[in-house]
Design an enzyme around this catalytic site. Structure first.
Site, PDB file in Angstrom:
ATOM      1  N   GLY A   9      -9.742  24.234 -25.065  1.00 38.81           N
ATOM      2  CA  GLY A   9      -8.579  23.629 -25.726  1.00 38.81           C
ATOM      3  C   GLY A   9      -7.618  24.683 -26.234  1.00 38.81           C
ATOM      4  CB  ALA A  11      -3.240  25.101 -23.473  1.00 32.69           C
ATOM      5  CB  ILE A  14      -7.351  23.332 -33.699  1.00 34.84           C
ATOM      6  CG1 ILE A  14      -6.831  22.361 -34.772  1.00 34.84           C
ATOM      7  CG2 ILE A  14      -8.503  24.171 -34.245  1.00 34.84           C
ATOM      8  CD1 ILE A  14      -7.798  21.235 -35.128  1.00 34.84           C
ATOM      9  CG  ASP A  33      -6.169  23.445 -22.511  1.00 34.66           C
ATOM     10  OD1 ASP A  33      -5.948  22.367 -21.932  1.00 34.66           O
ATOM     11  OD2 ASP A  33      -6.093  23.583 -23.745  1.00 34.66           O
ATOM     12  CG  ASP A  42     -10.745  17.494 -15.880  1.00 39.90           C
ATOM     13  OD1 ASP A  42     -11.120  17.265 -17.053  1.00 39.90           O
ATOM     14  OD2 ASP A  42     -10.330  16.608 -15.102  1.00 39.90           O
ATOM     15  CG  LEU A  43     -13.753  21.483 -20.430  1.00 38.39           C
ATOM     16  CD1 LEU A  43     -13.599  21.914 -21.879  1.00 38.39           C
ATOM     17  CD2 LEU A  43     -14.886  22.261 -19.760  1.00 38.39           C
ATOM     18  CE1 TYR A 154     -10.932  12.618 -31.636  1.00 36.35           C
ATOM     19  CE2 TYR A 154     -11.015  11.749 -33.869  1.00 36.35           C
ATOM     20  CZ  TYR A 154     -10.821  12.810 -33.005  1.00 36.35           C
ATOM     21  OH  TYR A 154     -10.519  14.056 -33.499  1.00 36.35           O
ATOM     22  CE  LYS A 158     -13.598  15.059 -32.144  1.00 37.42           C
ATOM     23  NZ  LYS A 158     -13.611  16.421 -31.605  1.00 37.42           N
TER      24      LYS A 158
HETATM   25  N1  NAD Z   1      -5.380  17.309 -35.111  1.00 44.87           N
HETATM   26  C1  NAD Z   1      -6.218  16.714 -35.943  1.00 44.87           C
HETATM   27  O1  NAD Z   1      -5.814  16.077 -36.941  1.00 44.87           O
HETATM   28  C2  NAD Z   1      -7.698  16.816 -35.718  1.00 44.87           C
HETATM   29  C3  NAD Z   1      -8.540  16.343 -36.737  1.00 44.87           C
HETATM   30  C4  NAD Z   1      -9.915  16.412 -36.558  1.00 44.87           C
HETATM   31  C5  NAD Z   1     -10.436  16.957 -35.395  1.00 44.87           C
HETATM   32  N2  NAD Z   1      -9.593  17.410 -34.427  1.00 44.87           N
HETATM   33  C6  NAD Z   1     -10.195  17.950 -33.212  1.00 44.87           C
HETATM   34  O2  NAD Z   1      -9.722  19.267 -33.013  1.00 44.87           O
HETATM   35  C7  NAD Z   1      -9.792  19.577 -31.620  1.00 44.87           C
HETATM   36  C8  NAD Z   1      -8.444  20.146 -31.191  1.00 44.87           C
HETATM   37  O3  NAD Z   1      -7.465  19.132 -31.379  1.00 44.87           O
HETATM   38  P1  NAD Z   1      -5.923  19.453 -31.561  1.00 44.87           P
HETATM   39  O4  NAD Z   1      -5.468  18.654 -32.712  1.00 44.87           O
HETATM   40  O5  NAD Z   1      -5.699  20.906 -31.511  1.00 44.87           O
HETATM   41  O6  NAD Z   1      -5.369  18.699 -30.255  1.00 44.87           O
HETATM   42  P2  NAD Z   1      -4.369  19.167 -29.094  1.00 44.87           P
HETATM   43  O7  NAD Z   1      -4.106  17.923 -28.336  1.00 44.87           O
HETATM   44  O8  NAD Z   1      -3.235  19.921 -29.664  1.00 44.87           O
HETATM   45  O9  NAD Z   1      -5.251  20.174 -28.237  1.00 44.87           O
HETATM   46  C9  NAD Z   1      -6.358  19.747 -27.487  1.00 44.87           C
HETATM   47  C10 NAD Z   1      -6.470  20.597 -26.246  1.00 44.87           C
HETATM   48  O10 NAD Z   1      -7.622  20.141 -25.502  1.00 44.87           O
HETATM   49  C11 NAD Z   1      -7.263  20.187 -24.130  1.00 44.87           C
HETATM   50  N3  NAD Z   1      -8.029  19.258 -23.309  1.00 44.87           N
HETATM   51  C12 NAD Z   1      -7.973  17.897 -23.341  1.00 44.87           C
HETATM   52  N4  NAD Z   1      -8.684  17.375 -22.339  1.00 44.87           N
HETATM   53  C13 NAD Z   1      -9.220  18.429 -21.653  1.00 44.87           C
HETATM   54  C14 NAD Z   1     -10.036  18.532 -20.502  1.00 44.87           C
HETATM   55  N5  NAD Z   1     -10.413  17.436 -19.812  1.00 44.87           N
HETATM   56  N6  NAD Z   1     -10.406  19.760 -20.081  1.00 44.87           N
HETATM   57  C15 NAD Z   1      -9.988  20.880 -20.741  1.00 44.87           C
HETATM   58  N7  NAD Z   1      -9.203  20.839 -21.837  1.00 44.87           N
HETATM   59  C16 NAD Z   1      -8.814  19.631 -22.275  1.00 44.87           C
HETATM   60  C17 NAD Z   1      -5.791  19.765 -24.112  1.00 44.87           C
HETATM   61  O11 NAD Z   1      -5.149  20.125 -22.878  1.00 44.87           O
HETATM   62  C18 NAD Z   1      -5.246  20.478 -25.314  1.00 44.87           C
HETATM   63  O12 NAD Z   1      -4.719  21.749 -24.994  1.00 44.87           O
HETATM   64  C19 NAD Z   1     -10.172  18.281 -30.924  1.00 44.87           C
HETATM   65  O13 NAD Z   1     -11.551  18.300 -30.637  1.00 44.87           O
HETATM   66  C20 NAD Z   1      -9.854  17.226 -31.948  1.00 44.87           C
HETATM   67  O14 NAD Z   1     -10.623  16.058 -31.782  1.00 44.87           O
HETATM   68  C21 NAD Z   1      -8.231  17.356 -34.562  1.00 44.87           C
END
Ligand code: NAD
Length: 260
Positions: A9, A11, A14, A33, A42-43, A154, A158
């Site tokens: 993730g 790209a 977080i 990513d 692709d995960l 979701y 988690k």
């Molecule tokens: N943003 C929030 O409020 C929040 C809160 C709690 C937990 N999280 C968790 O934090 C993590 C990061 O989330 P974020 O907010 O940075 O989201 P984001 O959407 O900005 O980033 C997620 C990244 O995961 C990549 N991804 C998605 N599907 C994929 C696949 N099939 N193969 C490879 N990569 C893939 C996406 O391309 C993206 O770059 C996630 O696990 C999310 O559930 C986020």
């Protein structure tokens, strides 16, 4: 010597903030990513997961120091099961052998405070059993009613991830191999994943009613990145199987005295 870390993730959001932080500190990061990454994979698929492990092995020369399983989706759809749970486990289990050559191996996954929200018992049980076809089928059913049950997908992934860490961190594969394995559960973080939910002041206020964050409110991704970087640093020698909430207090507000 400089550490080599793998971040899924990487790209966006977080994962991207963590990659930038580590690189600023002089670490080497192999980002994974769907796009804009050293390893594009692709995960959500078995082929993508094994191609990722092969590509990381090639890119690293066979030894890495830390794994950050961050990639995730928040869609009310089966793909969320495939990426969040099975993609994360394939990342941790698949890359664990590459940690064997490190003198300070570390691993973590990103869960969520959503694990405290309503979930689907049947889906959580299928995830715990590691039955991907049945879990995807259950998610398909839940996804048919996006408003009523879609959100359970979701939260279920988690909750299952947090439990997986609790169940595996102390085993021979992790603690026994000298690898701290932990989880981080963020509250609301301002990333592309949440952008549509926190666009306006009204949206922010209504989301914060569900996810109360009395300490400093909605956070930027760097806040989570700093915690992830410490957990996977050599300084962390004894945290084992912890699920750490970086959530501005939502866990405290929602669970009060319930420390377990
Ligand atoms: N943003 C929030 O409020 C929040 C809160 C709690 C937990 N999280 C968790 O934090 C993590 C990061 O989330 P974020 O907010 O940075 O989201 P984001 O959407 O900005 O980033 C997620 C990244 O995961 C990549 N991804 C998605 N599907 C994929 C696949 N099939 N193969 C490879 N990569 C893939 C996406 O391309 C993206 O770059 C996630 O696990 C999310 O559930 C986020």
């Amino acid at each position: 010597m400089s550490r080599t870390s793998v971040i899924t993730g990487a790209a966006s959001g977080i994962g991207k903030a963590t990659k930038e932080l580590l690189e600023d500190r002089g670490e080497r990061v192999i980002g994974v990513d769907l796009h804009d990454a050293e390893v594009v994979a692709d995960l959500s698929t078995a082929d993508g997961r094994s191609a990722m492990v092969d590509a990381v092995r090639d890119a690293s020369g066979g030894t890495i120091d830390a794994v950050y399983a961050v990639a995730g989706l928040a869609l009310p759809a089966p793909a969320t099961v495939a990426v969040n749970f099975f993609g994360t486990l394939a990342t941790l289990d698949g890359l664990r052998p590459l940690l064997a050559g490190s003198d300070a191996p570390r691993a973590l996954l990103v869960s969520s405070m959503a694990a405290l929200m309503a979930s689907d018992d049947e889906l959580v049980a299928l995830l715990a059993a590691g039955d991907e076809p049945a879990a995807l089928a259950r998610a398909e059913v839940l996804a048919k009613e996006p408003a009523a049950t879609g959100g359970l997908i979701y939260a279920s992934t988690k909750l299952a991830l947090s439990r997986w860490v609790r169940r595996h961190a102390a085993t021979d594969a992790w603690a026994g191999a000298g690898i701290p394995l932990n989880a981080v559960s963020p509250g609301i973080i301002a990333t592309p994943m949440t952008a549509d939910l926190i666009d306006t002041e009204e949206e922010r206020e209504s989301l914060l009613k569900l996810v109360p964050m009395p300490l400093n409110g909605i956070a930027e991704p760097i806040v989570v990145a700093r915690l992830l970087a410490w957990l996977n640093s050599p300084e962390n020698t004894h945290l084992c199987g912890q699920v750490i909430y970086v959530d501005g207090g939502s866990d405290v507000v929602l669970r009060g005295d319930s420390v377990w």
